[in-house]
Enzyme design. Structure first.
Site, short mmCIF file in Angstrom:
data_model
loop_
_atom_site.label_atom_id
_atom_site.label_comp_id
_atom_site.label_asym_id
_atom_site.label_seq_id
_atom_site.Cartn_x
_atom_site.Cartn_y
_atom_site.Cartn_z
CB SER A 48 -0.94 -0.01 1.28
OG SER A 48 -0.06 0.30 2.56
CG ASP A 81 -3.82 -2.55 -1.48
OD1 ASP A 81 -4.77 -2.91 -2.42
OD2 ASP A 81 -4.01 -2.80 -0.37
CD GLU A 133 -12.36 0.58 -4.79
OE1 GLU A 133 -11.30 -0.02 -4.42
OE2 GLU A 133 -12.98 1.06 -4.00
N GLY A 180 -10.77 -3.28 7.22
CA GLY A 180 -10.63 -3.23 8.75
C GLY A 180 -11.04 -4.26 9.40
CG ASN A 253 -7.09 -6.99 -2.42
OD1 ASN A 253 -7.04 -8.05 -3.03
ND2 ASN A 253 -7.11 -5.76 -2.58
CG ASP A 255 -3.47 -5.32 5.18
OD1 ASP A 255 -2.55 -6.13 5.89
OD2 ASP A 255 -3.22 -4.10 5.13
P1 13P Z 1 -8.92 -6.35 4.80
O1 13P Z 1 -9.04 -5.01 5.67
O2 13P Z 1 -10.30 -6.85 5.05
O3 13P Z 1 -7.96 -7.19 5.13
O4 13P Z 1 -8.90 -5.57 3.38
C1 13P Z 1 -7.57 -5.62 2.97
C2 13P Z 1 -7.83 -4.87 1.37
O5 13P Z 1 -8.77 -4.60 0.83
C3 13P Z 1 -6.49 -4.37 0.84
O6 13P Z 1 -6.52 -3.73 -0.35
O1 G3H Z 2 -6.95 -1.49 2.13
C1 G3H Z 2 -6.19 -1.29 2.71
C2 G3H Z 2 -4.99 -1.96 3.02
O2 G3H Z 2 -5.48 -2.83 4.15
C3 G3H Z 2 -3.58 -1.25 3.36
O3 G3H Z 2 -3.69 -0.80 4.60
O4 G3H Z 2 -2.90 1.39 4.06
O5 G3H Z 2 -2.97 0.82 6.28
O6 G3H Z 2 -1.32 -0.09 4.69
P1 G3H Z 2 -2.58 0.63 5.03
ZN ZN Z 3 -8.67 -2.51 -0.38
#
Ligand code: 13P
Ligand code: G3H
Ligand code: ZN
Length: 315
Positions: A48, A81, A133, A180, A253, A255
């Site tokens: 990201s 990302d 998107e 999140g 995705n 994270d």
């Molecule tokens: P989550 O917060 O559900 O893991 O989603 C991650 C995401 O979409 C990163 O682009």
């Molecule tokens: O979609 C967002 C991802 O979870 C990345 O999160 O921008 O805090 O690295 P971040």
């Molecule tokens: Zn995302």
């Protein structure tokens, strides 16, 4: 071996989804590669804008190059990302990323298309793949209708026009997930009808599901028992991934779930070992636990066991 997301999508479309996992540091990188190799899965490693800033974008690139040497059998794409136009152009210029996401979903439809088209033109000139998107992510409860305005789900007709006019290679669609750990307060409301409609209008076009962490309740419980305060955290039912992939969702995705594993391991470790202060001890546990989590996820996504077939197809 670094490949494009497009090559991975070709193999996966309609059959399984590829896990797209975010990294920020060395421990996540090691756990991610180990988990994907142990489960014999191709994967997408995503970075990201926040991650590029956290240490330094060159630090992350160097770690990935090193991981590619340490794990020579891995097949993966390197993906930006949620990029804005500037970050996308920087990644396109860097020559390292095989794929970028331009996220102009907060803009009006025409402006989103215009920005996306500029990124597509620059990226395609260098053989780099583009995810775009359309729609706004946001948790939708099962008992709330879309019309109530709780989220701007992707409009299938607009999606068709968007894809045709921008030439993007995959599309992130809003179907009720959100980023999140707090996605839903009651039951999740994933709008598969939206993807079904998009698939009918643009068959064989890879779709992407963001915000797909499942926020395992066991993980949340352990974090809370070790001093955390994540009451009410809730995620996507991972048994739904199969259905999503049959409808053309080719990239999923994840994270937040990785962050939860990190949080649980470190909280428990320091709670149980109050005299310890060595970062390597919980770090080692985290790498193993994260790898195990990736193995589980890949099984749910259907990507586990696909690696050798992907390798053969690439030849
Ligand atoms: P989550 O917060 O559900 O893991 O989603 C991650 C995401 O979409 C990163 O682009
Ligand atoms: O979609 C967002 C991802 O979870 C990345 O999160 O921008 O805090 O690295 P971040
Ligand atoms: Zn995302």
């Amino acid at each position: 071996m670094i490949v494009t997301t497009k090559e991975l999508f070709k193999h996966a479309y309609g059959k399984y989804a590829i896990g797209a996992y975010n990294i920020n540091n060395a421990e996540q990188t090691m756990g991610l590669f180990k988990g994907n190799l142990d489960s014999k899965a191709p994967f997408i490693l995503q970075i990201s804008k926040g991650a590029r800033k956290y240490t330094n974008k060159l630090m992350l690139e160097s770690m990935i190059r090193a991981a590619d040497i340490i794990f020579p059998d891995a097949i993966f794409a390197v993906h930006l990302d949620h990029g804005d136009e500037e970050a996308c152009m920087d990644c396109v210029e860097s020559g390292f990323y095989s794929s970028v996401m331009i996220d102009a979903s907060d803009q009006e439809f025409e402006e989103n298309m215009a920005i996306t088209k500029r990124v597509v033109d620059a990226a395609h000139a260098k053989g780099i793949v583009v995810e775009a998107e359309l729609g706004q992510l946001g948790g939708v409860e099962e008992d709330i209708s879309v019309d109530e305005g709780h989220a701007a789900l992707t409009d299938p007709k607009q999606a068709k026009e968007f894809i045709e006019k921008t030439g993007c290679d995959s599309l992130a669609c809003a179907i009720g997930t959100s980023h999140g750990a707090y996605k839903f307060t009651t039951k999740q409301g994933l709008h598969f009808d939206v993807i079904e409609e998009i698939q009918k209008l643009v068959p064989n076009f890879p779709l992407v599901m963001h915000g797909s962490s499942s926020v395992p309740q066991e993980e949340v419980k352990r974090i809370n028992e070790a001093g955390g305060d994540l009451g009410g955290a809730k995620g996507v039912d991972e048994t739904q991934f199969k259905r999503a992939s049959e409808l053309g969702v080719t990239k999923i995705n994840i994270d937040t779930d990785g962050r939860l594993v990190w949080c649980r391991v470190h909280r428990e470790y320091f709670r149980d070992n109050p005299k310890e202060f060595d970062l390597r001890k919980p770090g080692e546990i985290f790498m193993d636990e994260y790898a195990n989590y990736i193995i589980h996820k890949n099984r749910m996504l259907g990507s586990a066991g696909q690696l050798e077939d992907v390798r053969t197809n690439l030849k």
